[in-house]
Design an enzyme around this catalytic site. Structure first.
Site, PDB file in Angstrom:
ATOM      1  N   GLU A  42      25.493   1.030  25.237  1.00 49.18           N
ATOM      2  CA  GLU A  42      25.706   2.475  25.154  1.00 49.18           C
ATOM      3  C   GLU A  42      24.673   3.092  24.218  1.00 49.18           C
ATOM      4  OE1 GLU A  42      26.612   5.247  26.357  1.00 49.18           O
ATOM      5  OE2 GLU A  42      28.793   5.259  26.153  1.00 49.18           O
ATOM      6  N   ASP A  43      24.253   4.316  24.521  1.00 44.64           N
ATOM      7  CA  ASP A  43      23.302   4.997  23.647  1.00 44.64           C
ATOM      8  C   ASP A  43      23.950   5.437  22.341  1.00 44.64           C
ATOM      9  OD1 ASP A  43      24.817   6.976  24.924  1.00 44.64           O
ATOM     10  OD2 ASP A  43      23.102   8.242  25.426  1.00 44.64           O
ATOM     11  N   PHE A  80      23.316  16.663  16.202  1.00 41.43           N
ATOM     12  CA  PHE A  80      23.038  16.662  17.634  1.00 41.43           C
ATOM     13  C   PHE A  80      21.693  15.958  17.824  1.00 41.43           C
ATOM     14  CE2 PHE A  80      22.109  17.724  21.830  1.00 41.43           C
ATOM     15  CZ  PHE A  80      23.202  18.318  22.436  1.00 41.43           C
ATOM     16  N   VAL A  81      21.737  14.724  18.314  1.00 38.69           N
ATOM     17  CA  VAL A  81      20.525  13.905  18.412  1.00 38.69           C
ATOM     18  C   VAL A  81      20.075  13.743  19.861  1.00 38.69           C
ATOM     19  CG1 VAL A  81      20.924  12.663  16.259  1.00 38.69           C
ATOM     20  CG2 VAL A  81      21.859  11.749  18.391  1.00 38.69           C
ATOM     21  N   ASP A  97      30.577   8.236  19.942  1.00 37.23           N
ATOM     22  CA  ASP A  97      31.111   9.228  19.007  1.00 37.23           C
ATOM     23  C   ASP A  97      32.635   9.259  19.091  1.00 37.23           C
ATOM     24  OD1 ASP A  97      31.216  10.787  21.367  1.00 37.23           O
ATOM     25  OD2 ASP A  97      29.595  12.075  20.739  1.00 37.23           O
ATOM     26  N   ARG A 154      14.920  12.899  26.895  1.00 33.30           N
ATOM     27  CA  ARG A 154      15.153  11.461  27.048  1.00 33.30           C
ATOM     28  C   ARG A 154      13.879  10.656  26.800  1.00 33.30           C
ATOM     29  NH1 ARG A 154      20.184  10.645  29.341  1.00 33.30           N
ATOM     30  NH2 ARG A 154      20.927  12.188  30.829  1.00 33.30           N
TER      31      ARG A 154
END
Length: 187
Positions: free
Chosen positions: A102-103, A160-161, A106, A173
């Site tokens: 997973e990237d 927010f990345v 959260d 991306r």
């Protein structure tokens, strides 16, 4: 690069990421060395595609690769919070060790859904390998299947990345680093 102007600050450089990816792949290789079950890396589409490619290229064991997609559904642009699998695996994971790549983690809602889905398919264990862990936003406890492990690249502050596969409105991306998007770009 024009996209760089939209970034407030870089959190992890391309070199930082490459170093950490190599460490994670080495740890995974060590942990599953000698296992009698097959190993499958499952990328969570779309954000994990770069991270998945880099990790699996450095794992020193036989490994199968597949993708899965889970989406929120509801009316309009607001998520209902409910998740459904919109693109499932092609590989049979029954009796295999699965590493869900997973990237960013959260709230944990997507992973909870995916872990339960893989468990229902008979995975002998489900581990998670996340580039970023944003624990400050966690809403659910992650329960891994079997002897699953949690591999974490970096602990991420509540920003927010974007970059290295992560997007805003399908952009950013392709940035080779992870950076904080300027608020005016997403508000």
């Amino acid at each position: 690069m024009a996209l760089d102007a939209d970034i407030k600050t870089v959190l992890w450089t391309e070199a930082d990421i490459a170093t950490r990816v190599a460490e994670l792949a080495s740890q995974i290789s060590d942990d599953f060395l000698g296992s009698s079950s097959s190993l499958v890396a499952v990328g969570v589409a779309t954000g994990a595609f770069l991270f998945l490619a880099d990790v699996v290229r450095r794992i020193k064991l036989p490994i199968e690769v597949d993708f899965i997609r889970a989406e929120s559904y509801g009316a309009g642009t607001e998520s209902s919070g409910a998740l459904r699998i919109s693109c499932d695996l092609k590989i049979d994971v029954a009796g295999k060790h699965v590493i869900l790549v997973e990237d960013i983690v959260d709230t944990g809602n997507t992973l909870l859904c995916l872990i339960a889905h893989l468990e229902s398919k008979g995975a002998s264990s489900v581990s998670v390998c996340a580039l970023l862990n944003k624990a400050a936003r966690r809403k659910v406890e992650l329960k891994l299947v079997g002897e699953g492990k949690f591999y974490c690249g970096f602990e991420c502050p509540d920003y927010f990345v974007v970059g290295y596969g992560m997007d805003f409105a399908e952009l950013y991306r392709n940035l080779p680093y992870v950076g904080v998007l300027k608020p005016e770009m997403y508000k």
